[in-house]
Write an enzyme that holds these catalytic residues in place. Sequence first.
Site, PDB file in Angstrom:
ATOM      1  N   HIS A   1      -4.686   8.857 -10.653  1.00 52.18           N
ATOM      2  CA  HIS A   1      -4.186   9.508  -9.444  1.00 52.18           C
ATOM      3  C   HIS A   1      -5.325  10.327  -8.859  1.00 52.18           C
ATOM      4  O   HIS A   1      -6.207  10.788  -9.579  1.00 52.18           O
ATOM      5  CB  HIS A   1      -3.004  10.414  -9.840  1.00 52.18           C
ATOM      6  CG  HIS A   1      -2.229  10.981  -8.705  1.00 52.18           C
ATOM      7  ND1 HIS A   1      -2.667  12.072  -7.983  1.00 52.18           N
ATOM      8  CD2 HIS A   1      -1.025  10.639  -8.172  1.00 52.18           C
ATOM      9  CE1 HIS A   1      -1.767  12.374  -7.056  1.00 52.18           C
ATOM     10  NE2 HIS A   1      -0.766  11.520  -7.132  1.00 52.18           N
TER      11      HIS A   1
ATOM     12  N   ASP B   1      -3.384  13.368 -18.251  1.00 53.53           N
ATOM     13  CA  ASP B   1      -2.463  13.534 -17.126  1.00 53.53           C
ATOM     14  C   ASP B   1      -1.115  12.976 -17.567  1.00 53.53           C
ATOM     15  O   ASP B   1      -0.916  11.770 -17.633  1.00 53.53           O
ATOM     16  CB  ASP B   1      -3.004  12.781 -15.910  1.00 53.53           C
ATOM     17  CG  ASP B   1      -2.023  12.749 -14.738  1.00 53.53           C
ATOM     18  OD1 ASP B   1      -0.877  13.217 -14.891  1.00 53.53           O
ATOM     19  OD2 ASP B   1      -2.392  12.225 -13.671  1.00 53.53           O
TER      20      ASP B   1
ATOM     21  N   GLN C   1       3.561  11.320 -15.402  1.00 54.18           N
ATOM     22  CA  GLN C   1       4.531  10.220 -15.486  1.00 54.18           C
ATOM     23  C   GLN C   1       5.056   9.993 -16.899  1.00 54.18           C
ATOM     24  O   GLN C   1       6.145   9.448 -17.075  1.00 54.18           O
ATOM     25  CB  GLN C   1       3.897   8.913 -14.965  1.00 54.18           C
ATOM     26  CG  GLN C   1       3.475   8.958 -13.513  1.00 54.18           C
ATOM     27  CD  GLN C   1       4.646   9.099 -12.552  1.00 54.18           C
ATOM     28  OE1 GLN C   1       5.791   8.821 -12.884  1.00 54.18           O
ATOM     29  NE2 GLN C   1       4.359   9.544 -11.343  1.00 54.18           N
TER      30      GLN C   1
ATOM     31  N   LYS D   1       9.099  16.088 -11.807  1.00 58.51           N
ATOM     32  CA  LYS D   1       9.240  14.686 -12.200  1.00 58.51           C
ATOM     33  C   LYS D   1      10.167  14.522 -13.407  1.00 58.51           C
ATOM     34  O   LYS D   1      10.509  13.405 -13.785  1.00 58.51           O
ATOM     35  CB  LYS D   1       7.864  14.069 -12.486  1.00 58.51           C
ATOM     36  CG  LYS D   1       6.988  13.960 -11.240  1.00 58.51           C
ATOM     37  CD  LYS D   1       5.684  13.258 -11.540  1.00 58.51           C
ATOM     38  CE  LYS D   1       4.716  13.326 -10.362  1.00 58.51           C
ATOM     39  NZ  LYS D   1       5.160  12.562  -9.189  1.00 58.51           N
TER      40      LYS D   1
ATOM     41  N   CYS E   1      -1.601   7.478  -3.856  1.00 54.90           N
ATOM     42  CA  CYS E   1      -2.635   8.431  -4.296  1.00 54.90           C
ATOM     43  C   CYS E   1      -3.502   7.836  -5.399  1.00 54.90           C
ATOM     44  O   CYS E   1      -3.882   8.529  -6.356  1.00 54.90           O
ATOM     45  CB  CYS E   1      -2.018   9.750  -4.753  1.00 54.90           C
ATOM     46  SG  CYS E   1      -1.196  10.655  -3.434  1.00 54.90           S
TER      47      CYS E   1
END
Length: 413
Positions: free
Chosen positions: A124, A202, A205, A228, A368
């Site tokens: 991202h 990261d 997700q 999220k 993104c």
Amino acid sequence: MNKYRKDFPFFKAIDEHKSKENAQLIYLDTSATSQRPFLVIDAMSHFYATDNANPLRGLYSLSERATQAYEHARDLVANFINAKDSTEVIFTRNTTESLNLVAYSYGLSNLKADDEVVITIMEHHSNIIPWQQVCRQTGAKLVFMECDKDTGVISREEIETKITNKTKIVSCVHISNVLGVTNPIKEIAAKAHSVGAVMVVDGAQSSPHIKIDVQELGADFFAMSGHKLCGPMGIGALWGRKELLEAMPPFLTGGEMIEYVTKDSATWAELPHKFEAGTVSAGDAVGMGAAVRYIQSVGFDFIEEQDKKLTKLLVEGMKNIPHINLVGPKNADERAGIVTFTIDGVHPHDIASLLSDENIAIRAGHHCAQPLGQYLGIQSSARASVYFYNTEKEIQTFLEKLAQVRKWSGYKD
């Protein structure tokens, strides 16, 4: 019908035909942001109605209650990711801010000319641009690990050859927001540590979809967002190993992050407050704490089972519709609730717009992740993403409507 939908005002209103604004809307954009259960909204409302005061500062009982609520939320997040110590959890606005904190606080302090930062081609923008900026300032080099264009897999050879003795930082997305693949973080972290580099993950997700154990994962830093995983927008968290966080300078200064200030200097507060400058977003933190508690009550066994079932329906259904091209792995088992695709002759924005007319919400654009699109030769794409609150009926309706998109666009085949 999914039994958890009644926990969400958004879905409860739809299922009971009480929502005029979102009449029978099929929401397939959880990768962008999830819906929120009553429990989260109620927790935030309760805080602002009964415990609202500036935390960490007041010596009166209301402020003390606000502080307790805020710190309890930190404990809940720490438990959610199995942090050794809750002081290793820093509240931020989102994953983007968490990654910037690591890049500017750790990166600027530890990188020098000719050092290397390794990321992947599927990152991202939030995990690309901070490293570009830091490398520009320090003279370090940004290196990309590439993935197989068909499967999204980063090979062992790619890991071994790109992470070298020059590597000081490896920063990698856990689950790609485009390809839906889960990267081999343990293997990448082991290689990073073998050359003395730190591992940044990261987890925007991954944290909503799979059980996270930061100790077992091999990460040194792990970033996540509240919105999220059924929590509020504007709140996230960064976990970091205590010894690293203690050695890092603050990212933002002023307010509560100080211990003592003179006209000429200042000393910093202890963790975690060193990295939480100014008035904190206490109500949002309480909401995030309630969200992770709710996710734990649902259970990752059910979440992963539902993800796999719905993702398989999406993938297999799309394979049976002519002119649809899947972006990423063709095997549904290799995706974590994310299915990105294109349709021959139809722009992704038109796909999303046509489906919106049918009360179906999906995402379209570059997501993104423009370097990945350039690498794959795809300028933009459409994306359907599911969560445990979606139903098989919703997926079937989506597929039926999707099969009509080319016809609605003027094609006869």
